[in-house]
Write a protein that holds these residues in place. Structure first.
Motif, PDB file in Angstrom:
ATOM      1  N   GLY A 154       0.834  -1.189   0.000  1.00  0.00           N
ATOM      2  CA  GLY A 154       0.000   0.000   0.000  1.00  0.00           C
ATOM      3  C   GLY A 154       0.868   1.238   0.000  1.00  0.00           C
ATOM      4  N   GLY A 155       0.234   2.387   0.088  1.00  0.00           N
ATOM      5  CA  GLY A 155       0.993   3.627   0.166  1.00  0.00           C
ATOM      6  C   GLY A 155       0.828   4.494  -1.058  1.00  0.00           C
ATOM      7  N   ARG A 156       1.400   5.684  -0.963  1.00  0.00           N
ATOM      8  CA  ARG A 156       1.164   6.703  -1.987  1.00  0.00           C
ATOM      9  C   ARG A 156       1.778   6.321  -3.327  1.00  0.00           C
ATOM     10  N   VAL A 157       2.967   5.736  -3.322  1.00  0.00           N
ATOM     11  CA  VAL A 157       3.593   5.363  -4.592  1.00  0.00           C
ATOM     12  C   VAL A 157       2.902   4.148  -5.192  1.00  0.00           C
ATOM     13  N   ALA A 158       2.524   3.199  -4.337  1.00  0.00           N
ATOM     14  CA  ALA A 158       1.895   1.977  -4.830  1.00  0.00           C
ATOM     15  C   ALA A 158       0.652   2.284  -5.660  1.00  0.00           C
ATOM     16  N   ALA A 159      -0.155   3.231  -5.211  1.00  0.00           N
ATOM     17  CA  ALA A 159      -1.371   3.558  -5.941  1.00  0.00           C
ATOM     18  C   ALA A 159      -1.050   4.054  -7.344  1.00  0.00           C
ATOM     19  N   VAL A 160      -0.001   4.845  -7.476  1.00  0.00           N
ATOM     20  CA  VAL A 160       0.393   5.350  -8.793  1.00  0.00           C
ATOM     21  C   VAL A 160       0.943   4.218  -9.652  1.00  0.00           C
ATOM     22  N   VAL A 161       1.702   3.315  -9.043  1.00  0.00           N
ATOM     23  CA  VAL A 161       2.213   2.146  -9.770  1.00  0.00           C
ATOM     24  C   VAL A 161       1.056   1.337 -10.332  1.00  0.00           C
ATOM     25  N   TYR A 162       0.062   1.056  -9.516  1.00  0.00           N
ATOM     26  CA  TYR A 162      -1.058   0.231  -9.967  1.00  0.00           C
ATOM     27  C   TYR A 162      -1.825   0.899 -11.095  1.00  0.00           C
ATOM     28  N   ARG A 163      -2.020   2.195 -10.981  1.00  0.00           N
ATOM     29  CA  ARG A 163      -2.703   2.910 -12.077  1.00  0.00           C
ATOM     30  C   ARG A 163      -1.875   2.863 -13.354  1.00  0.00           C
ATOM     31  N   ALA A 164      -0.565   2.985 -13.214  1.00  0.00           N
ATOM     32  CA  ALA A 164       0.309   2.929 -14.385  1.00  0.00           C
ATOM     33  C   ALA A 164       0.257   1.560 -15.052  1.00  0.00           C
ATOM     34  N   VAL A 165       0.178   0.503 -14.251  1.00  0.00           N
ATOM     35  CA  VAL A 165       0.032  -0.846 -14.819  1.00  0.00           C
ATOM     36  C   VAL A 165      -1.291  -0.948 -15.573  1.00  0.00           C
ATOM     37  N   ALA A 166      -2.364  -0.478 -14.950  1.00  0.00           N
ATOM     38  CA  ALA A 166      -3.691  -0.574 -15.564  1.00  0.00           C
ATOM     39  C   ALA A 166      -3.778   0.203 -16.865  1.00  0.00           C
ATOM     40  N   GLU A 167      -3.028   1.303 -16.952  1.00  0.00           N
ATOM     41  CA  GLU A 167      -3.085   2.162 -18.137  1.00  0.00           C
ATOM     42  C   GLU A 167      -2.090   1.770 -19.217  1.00  0.00           C
ATOM     43  N   SER A 168      -1.158   0.881 -18.900  1.00  0.00           N
ATOM     44  CA  SER A 168      -0.112   0.527 -19.854  1.00  0.00           C
ATOM     45  C   SER A 168      -0.654  -0.367 -20.976  1.00  0.00           C
ATOM     46  N   PRO A 169      -0.357  -0.061 -22.230  1.00  0.00           N
ATOM     47  CA  PRO A 169      -0.748  -0.961 -23.320  1.00  0.00           C
ATOM     48  C   PRO A 169      -0.157  -2.362 -23.156  1.00  0.00           C
ATOM     49  N   ALA A 170       0.994  -2.456 -22.477  1.00  0.00           N
ATOM     50  CA  ALA A 170       1.658  -3.746 -22.307  1.00  0.00           C
ATOM     51  C   ALA A 170       0.949  -4.663 -21.319  1.00  0.00           C
ATOM     52  N   ARG A 171      -0.058  -4.150 -20.615  1.00  0.00           N
ATOM     53  CA  ARG A 171      -0.756  -4.988 -19.632  1.00  0.00           C
ATOM     54  C   ARG A 171      -1.415  -6.200 -20.284  1.00  0.00           C
ATOM     55  N   VAL A 172      -1.703  -6.091 -21.596  1.00  0.00           N
ATOM     56  CA  VAL A 172      -2.363  -7.207 -22.300  1.00  0.00           C
ATOM     57  C   VAL A 172      -1.430  -8.402 -22.438  1.00  0.00           C
ATOM     58  N   GLU A 173      -0.128  -8.212 -22.214  1.00  0.00           N
ATOM     59  CA  GLU A 173       0.810  -9.328 -22.280  1.00  0.00           C
ATOM     60  C   GLU A 173       0.651 -10.268 -21.097  1.00  0.00           C
ATOM     61  N   ILE A 174       0.030  -9.796 -20.013  1.00  0.00           N
ATOM     62  CA  ILE A 174      -0.201 -10.620 -18.825  1.00  0.00           C
ATOM     63  C   ILE A 174      -1.499 -11.393 -18.985  1.00  0.00           C
ATOM     64  N   ASP A 175      -1.468 -12.667 -18.638  1.00  0.00           N
ATOM     65  CA  ASP A 175      -2.704 -13.437 -18.503  1.00  0.00           C
ATOM     66  C   ASP A 175      -3.194 -13.203 -17.076  1.00  0.00           C
ATOM     67  N   TRP A 176      -4.062 -12.238 -16.915  1.00  0.00           N
ATOM     68  CA  TRP A 176      -4.487 -11.828 -15.589  1.00  0.00           C
ATOM     69  C   TRP A 176      -5.250 -12.927 -14.858  1.00  0.00           C
ATOM     70  N   ARG A 177      -5.795 -13.879 -15.595  1.00  0.00           N
ATOM     71  CA  ARG A 177      -6.501 -14.985 -14.944  1.00  0.00           C
ATOM     72  C   ARG A 177      -5.527 -15.958 -14.284  1.00  0.00           C
ATOM     73  N   ARG A 178      -4.233 -15.814 -14.594  1.00  0.00           N
ATOM     74  CA  ARG A 178      -3.214 -16.690 -14.000  1.00  0.00           C
ATOM     75  C   ARG A 178      -2.265 -15.901 -13.090  1.00  0.00           C
ATOM     76  N   VAL A 179      -2.833 -14.950 -12.364  1.00  0.00           N
ATOM     77  CA  VAL A 179      -2.065 -14.215 -11.358  1.00  0.00           C
ATOM     78  C   VAL A 179      -2.754 -14.387 -10.010  1.00  0.00           C
ATOM     79  N   GLU A 180      -1.991 -14.819  -9.017  1.00  0.00           N
ATOM     80  CA  GLU A 180      -2.479 -14.891  -7.639  1.00  0.00           C
ATOM     81  C   GLU A 180      -1.996 -13.634  -6.913  1.00  0.00           C
ATOM     82  N   PHE A 181      -2.938 -12.888  -6.354  1.00  0.00           N
ATOM     83  CA  PHE A 181      -2.620 -11.631  -5.670  1.00  0.00           C
ATOM     84  C   PHE A 181      -2.693 -11.812  -4.159  1.00  0.00           C
ATOM     85  N   TRP A 182      -1.632 -11.390  -3.482  1.00  0.00           N
ATOM     86  CA  TRP A 182      -1.550 -11.434  -2.035  1.00  0.00           C
ATOM     87  C   TRP A 182      -1.185 -10.047  -1.515  1.00  0.00           C
ATOM     88  N   TRP A 183      -1.237  -9.874  -0.200  1.00  0.00           N
ATOM     89  CA  TRP A 183      -0.849  -8.609   0.412  1.00  0.00           C
ATOM     90  C   TRP A 183       0.158  -8.853   1.529  1.00  0.00           C
TER      91      TRP A 183
END
Length: 236
Positions: free
Chosen positions: A43-72
């Motif tokens: 979490g934190g101020r930088v993390a939020a910007v990182v996540y938005r940058a991932v979501a907005e990146s055209p390269a995000r389509v290279e990830i198979d998001w259905r095969r990612v396990e997310f933890w905290w």
């Protein structure tokens, strides 16, 4: 174990986009043999910007998001959907914008009246059978804490469980759940993502071998300190 690697960006925005690009590449690499990528969010101020940058990146389509396990790595022990929860931040900035498998998203339990100890035990049980994380992201506090492992707190010495409750946190909210150091160590890559002059002393202490929590986590294959110029200002 290799020495930590240091990568410095000009400012917080450049840092966020550099981390986002590296994150996409790392997840694609982890999936390249057909497996599932296990990633730990922070979490934190930088993390939020990182996540938005991932979501907005055209390269995000290279990830198979259905095969990612997310933890905290840690969580504020607050009701589900509270805007101060790390999970809420990650969902708003990233997870709601990509095609994740809901069954592969593993938030730490919210406060439903069961107590933080029970929440930590539940999360530890959910982690059972997860051998290693592919990438684990951590922020660093001005006091040198990582996850919710604060200097001088007894949770620093816990070695027999994967997750613990934290009470009387020096920063709000007072009750939290955190992974322990042994569980943080079970990661192929550990990334410290740090921005701001207020973190500069902690960065210098951690990289200089100081006795602070941020000096302890190391990736099995790689440990990266991804920071901006302000956070690097106290380095020799």
């Amino acid at each position: 174990m290799r020495q930590p690697e240091l990568l410095i960006q000009a400012d917080a925005e450049d840092l966020a986009y550099a981390v986002a690009s590296r994150f996409i590449t790392r997840v694609v690499d982890a999936q390249s043999t057909g497996g599932v990528a296990h990633v730990v969010l922070t979490g934190g101020r930088v993390a939020a910007v990182v996540y938005r940058a991932v979501a907005e990146s055209p390269a995000r389509v290279e990830i198979d998001w259905r095969r990612v396990e997310f933890w905290w790595g840690d969580e504020r022990f607050l009701p589900d959907g509270d805007p101060d929860r790390n999970e809420t931040q990650a969902r708003d900035a990233l997870l709601s914008h990509v095609d994740v498998d809901p069954a592969r998203v593993h938030p730490m339990p919210a406060d439903t009246g069961q107590g933080a100890e029970a929440a930590a035990a539940t999360y530890a049980a959910e982690l059972a059978g997860v051998p290693k994380f592919d990438v684990l992201m951590l922020g660093v506090g001005p006091d040198g804490h990582v996850a919710s492992l604060f200097p001088g707190y007894p949770q620093l010495e816990v070695t027999d469980v994967d997750a613990v409750a934290v009470h009387d946190s020096p920063k709000p909210p007072p009750t939290r759940v955190s992974l322990t150091f042994p569980r943080l160590a079970r990661a192929r890559e550990v990334w410290f993502v740090v921005s701001g002059e207020d973190k500069a002393d902690a960065v210098a202490q951690a990289l200089g071998g100081g006795d602070i929590p941020a000096a302890r986590p190391k990736g099995e294959d790689r440990t990266l300190w991804l920071i901006d110029q302000a956070a690097a200002s106290k380095l020799a």
